[in-house]
Scaffold this active site. Sequence first.
Site, mmCIF file in Angstrom:
data_model
loop_
_atom_site.group_PDB
_atom_site.id
_atom_site.type_symbol
_atom_site.label_atom_id
_atom_site.label_comp_id
_atom_site.label_asym_id
_atom_site.label_seq_id
_atom_site.Cartn_x
_atom_site.Cartn_y
_atom_site.Cartn_z
ATOM 1 N N GLU A 1 26.883 30.088 -44.465
ATOM 2 C CA GLU A 1 27.448 30.604 -45.725
ATOM 3 C C GLU A 1 28.649 31.516 -45.430
ATOM 4 O O GLU A 1 29.675 31.456 -46.110
ATOM 5 C CB GLU A 1 26.368 31.331 -46.519
ATOM 6 N N GLY B 1 22.639 31.930 -43.615
ATOM 7 C CA GLY B 1 23.688 32.897 -43.945
ATOM 8 C C GLY B 1 24.871 32.795 -43.012
ATOM 9 O O GLY B 1 26.003 33.125 -43.391
ATOM 10 N N GLU C 1 17.000 27.262 -44.920
ATOM 11 C CA GLU C 1 16.208 28.237 -45.691
ATOM 12 C C GLU C 1 14.914 27.639 -46.245
ATOM 13 O O GLU C 1 13.888 28.314 -46.326
ATOM 14 C CB GLU C 1 17.055 28.786 -46.851
ATOM 15 N N ALA D 1 20.666 35.051 -41.833
ATOM 16 C CA ALA D 1 20.320 36.430 -42.174
ATOM 17 C C ALA D 1 19.244 36.877 -41.199
ATOM 18 O O ALA D 1 18.598 36.041 -40.554
ATOM 19 C CB ALA D 1 19.787 36.479 -43.594
HETATM 20 N N1 T1G Z 1 16.398 36.503 -37.898
HETATM 21 C C1 T1G Z 1 15.730 37.278 -37.017
HETATM 22 N N2 T1G Z 1 15.337 36.862 -35.763
HETATM 23 C C2 T1G Z 1 15.666 35.620 -35.430
HETATM 24 C C3 T1G Z 1 16.345 34.732 -36.314
HETATM 25 C C4 T1G Z 1 16.732 35.230 -37.597
HETATM 26 N N3 T1G Z 1 17.394 34.485 -38.476
HETATM 27 N N4 T1G Z 1 16.499 33.549 -35.681
HETATM 28 C C5 T1G Z 1 15.927 33.688 -34.462
HETATM 29 N N5 T1G Z 1 15.435 34.915 -34.303
HETATM 30 C C6 T1G Z 1 14.765 35.447 -33.105
HETATM 31 C C7 T1G Z 1 13.447 34.730 -32.793
HETATM 32 O O1 T1G Z 1 12.384 35.313 -33.476
HETATM 33 C C8 T1G Z 1 13.333 34.938 -31.287
HETATM 34 O O2 T1G Z 1 12.856 36.235 -31.066
HETATM 35 C C9 T1G Z 1 14.783 34.878 -30.830
HETATM 36 O O3 T1G Z 1 15.587 35.157 -31.990
HETATM 37 C C10 T1G Z 1 15.184 33.539 -30.288
HETATM 38 O O4 T1G Z 1 14.826 32.542 -31.246
HETATM 39 C C11 T1G Z 1 21.100 34.445 -46.962
HETATM 40 C C12 T1G Z 1 18.428 33.781 -46.624
HETATM 41 C C13 T1G Z 1 18.585 29.757 -34.100
HETATM 42 C C14 T1G Z 1 17.736 27.487 -33.793
HETATM 43 O O5 T1G Z 1 16.238 29.941 -40.516
HETATM 44 O O6 T1G Z 1 15.921 28.262 -36.220
HETATM 45 O O7 T1G Z 1 20.052 33.019 -43.697
HETATM 46 O O8 T1G Z 1 10.698 35.700 -30.041
HETATM 47 O O9 T1G Z 1 13.082 31.445 -29.823
HETATM 48 O O10 T1G Z 1 14.593 28.096 -29.772
HETATM 49 O O11 T1G Z 1 21.001 32.182 -47.290
HETATM 50 O O12 T1G Z 1 15.797 30.626 -33.748
HETATM 51 O O13 T1G Z 1 12.658 36.179 -28.623
HETATM 52 O O14 T1G Z 1 11.598 38.010 -29.984
HETATM 53 O O15 T1G Z 1 13.838 30.421 -32.001
HETATM 54 O O16 T1G Z 1 16.938 28.817 -29.112
HETATM 55 C C15 T1G Z 1 18.237 31.101 -41.936
HETATM 56 C C16 T1G Z 1 16.161 30.608 -37.726
HETATM 57 C C17 T1G Z 1 17.689 32.458 -42.186
HETATM 58 C C18 T1G Z 1 17.328 30.041 -38.421
HETATM 59 C C19 T1G Z 1 17.422 29.232 -32.007
HETATM 60 N N6 T1G Z 1 18.249 30.839 -40.525
HETATM 61 N N7 T1G Z 1 16.252 30.501 -36.292
HETATM 62 O O17 T1G Z 1 16.279 28.592 -31.521
HETATM 63 O O18 T1G Z 1 15.375 30.470 -30.015
HETATM 64 S S1 T1G Z 1 17.542 32.735 -43.922
HETATM 65 C C20 T1G Z 1 17.213 30.278 -39.913
HETATM 66 C C21 T1G Z 1 16.100 29.320 -35.660
HETATM 67 C C22 T1G Z 1 19.148 32.942 -44.450
HETATM 68 C C23 T1G Z 1 20.723 33.129 -46.334
HETATM 69 C C24 T1G Z 1 19.330 32.977 -45.932
HETATM 70 C C25 T1G Z 1 16.132 29.358 -34.164
HETATM 71 C C26 T1G Z 1 17.496 28.969 -33.560
HETATM 72 P P1 T1G Z 1 11.914 36.539 -29.866
HETATM 73 P P2 T1G Z 1 14.178 31.166 -30.785
HETATM 74 P P3 T1G Z 1 15.785 28.925 -30.018
#
Ligand code: T1G
Length: 696
Positions: free
Chosen positions: A105, A102, A125, A63
């Site tokens: 999911e 998400g 999450e 998400a």
């Molecule tokens: N939402 C918004 N921005 C995101 C994002 C996300 N989920 N993931 C990454 N970014 C932005 C990050 O801030 C950065 O921005 C750029 O993308 C590159 O990220 C309903 C509730 C995917 C493994 O927890 O673990 O889904 O700094 O530098 O090292 O059940 O990003 O460039 O402006 O980290 O290659 C669950 C979170 C959400 C994954 C890539 N998902 N992301 O790593 O790049 S909750 C997560 C990561 C959810 C549902 C629930 C990592 C990555 P900027 P990066 P990276």
Amino acid sequence: MDTPVSLRRDGNVAIITIDNPPVNALRHGVRKGIQNCVVAARDDASVEAIVITGAGRTFVAGADITEFGKPPQPPSLIEVIATLDEVKKPTIAAVHGTPLGGGLELTMGCHFRVAAPSTRLGLPEIKLGLIPGAGGTQRLPRLVGLEKAVPMILSGEPIPAKDALAAGLVDAIIEGDLVAGAVAFARKVLAEKRALTRVKDRDEKLKEVRANPAKFDEIVAQHVKKTRGLQAPAAAIDAIRLTLDTPIDEAQKKEREFFLKLVGGEQSKAQRHLFFAERDAAKVPGIGKEVKPREVKKAAVIGAGTMGGGISMNFANVGIPVTIVENNADALKRGMATIEKNYQTSVQRGSLKAEDVAKRLALFTPTTDLGAIKDADIVIEAVFENMPIKKELFAKIEKIAKPGAVLATNTSYLNVDEIAQVTHRHGDVLGMHFFSPANVMKLLEIVRGKDTAPDVLATAMAVGRTIRKVPVVVGVCHGFVGNRMLSARGIEAEKLLLEGALPQDVDGALTEFGFPMGPFAMSDLAGIDVGWRSRKERGVRNEIADSLAEQGRFGQKTGRGFYLYEGRSARPDPEVEKLIVDASVRLGVKRRNVSKEEIIERLIYPMVNEGARILEEGIATRSGDIDVVWLYGYGFPAWRGGPMHWADTVGLKKIRDRLHRLAQESGDKRHEPAALLNRLADESGTFDSYGQQKAA
Ligand code: T1G
């Protein structure tokens, strides 16, 4: 026109492509786009199967975290998945990169999942203080069973595609062109008239535990870690438990309730703050993408003691050859023996294979010849924390090191500019402050000297990421960010003992707050003698700590310090209590009852005040950097977001007023509120808003 999702055809197969760089996060426009494309493909009779995939470096990584806390905009992810559930044609998710949260999911709304070989799939999450909120706690167990799903959800760690295939999370690994492979897979499903079973209808993998519900608690017990105040793990367990006896639609509603409660809570806000703070810390003013790091293929570390050994292991662990220098053969032998022992411990723990140890040790060149650093691309000095010794060494290093080599000092307090002055290449000098044990602790304070060249800073940041550290750039001052704030806490901790608290009271309050250990247990672990020697050099005294050291009570290494030790287990020592009470009498301090609340205020408010000064002086660029330093370097509880974020939640006016009173009561000028704290308190501002103002 916002079109992050497109639909195209490959014959009788519709291909839906999500294209929302950088990580295809499921923002509103993306959810809407997927919904529209799925409906279009569903209702087009000429479409016989649907493939959903992502453009760019990864399939949907979750998400959009930036949308949390904002008014929800339909369709929600749950609605999109419900639409997918009702599609009567084969639906295939074709994933690569990191389909997470998400994103994973979404794939569990499809009948089939196929993956590129290097894909890593997970539900992270919990790392954001959340639980899966779109069916993940109900659908993942149906695909992989509870034995596999429980640890995946409680750890938040992704699994590689081949494990996902073995567990039933994906149906095929696609070598080569992923989308072409997925289309071929779809046609095979059509040709074989394979059953289209929705994930939500698959209960076979739940049967065994449903027949014996006690097994569920056994599984949980194996994987639940000490959570010290975290809310999300308990919510995740409650949600997953619903798979045992609750119809999935009802269970998903409950999961959503749990999720919404967490997403609105302080803990998740704190952990989401840290998620972005960690990424922002990588953005250094004046170091844009145009500043290219220098190439680092060979490293050299001077000093094979605890720090030097740990630092060297980081390079060997990622395949970079490292020369490790000691000034005598015995010390070198001891250092290498400790390194080997550390690796063997990892083998015993199963986190390393025996053959990997041999490979890593083969990358070490142990020597007593300083000349051997001549062809290193980066030289890191990790010798005794003494300015004259470090200066003398840097004068030698710069004569040997090749032109363009980065020259780094691992000092934890000393003036990096003063060290650079003894060389003729100030631009190549900076601090790389590792934390003990250096092969384990993730934090790396990169100390930017006044003459440090931009590409040298960029090189240190790149090296930091390569050796899997979290690099944070800080300026030159005594103790940089972490230790400077730690000193403020340490002084207050000692005072609390004189005023009436005991070590177990202070440590107890801090562990209850969420820290892994308190200041006195930490001092016993690090060695009371370390601080004692440095204070003696600086002519300052901590009455109680130094009295203990003078009695040879150095902590764990002597079996007694602030506590008595049997092995690693500590217990209060009546002798220490007597020493403390005598010190109060000697110093004329009337002892009184000290509450937990006061202990927390007295330990953390002065840290926040020092943090404000650090921001004023530009030693740290953002308050988030300070929070990342304390998270990865000092065990500040993630669910409190770090000292500066936490201060914002407490309220800066309250903290400022308390510090002001403390300064008046104690006469200790250190507690006078920093100008920035005063200003923000008067303006009802926050450190976060101050950071945004500055960044704007
Ligand atoms: N939402 C918004 N921005 C995101 C994002 C996300 N989920 N993931 C990454 N970014 C932005 C990050 O801030 C950065 O921005 C750029 O993308 C590159 O990220 C309903 C509730 C995917 C493994 O927890 O673990 O889904 O700094 O530098 O090292 O059940 O990003 O460039 O402006 O980290 O290659 C669950 C979170 C959400 C994954 C890539 N998902 N992301 O790593 O790049 S909750 C997560 C990561 C959810 C549902 C629930 C990592 C990555 P900027 P990066 P990276």
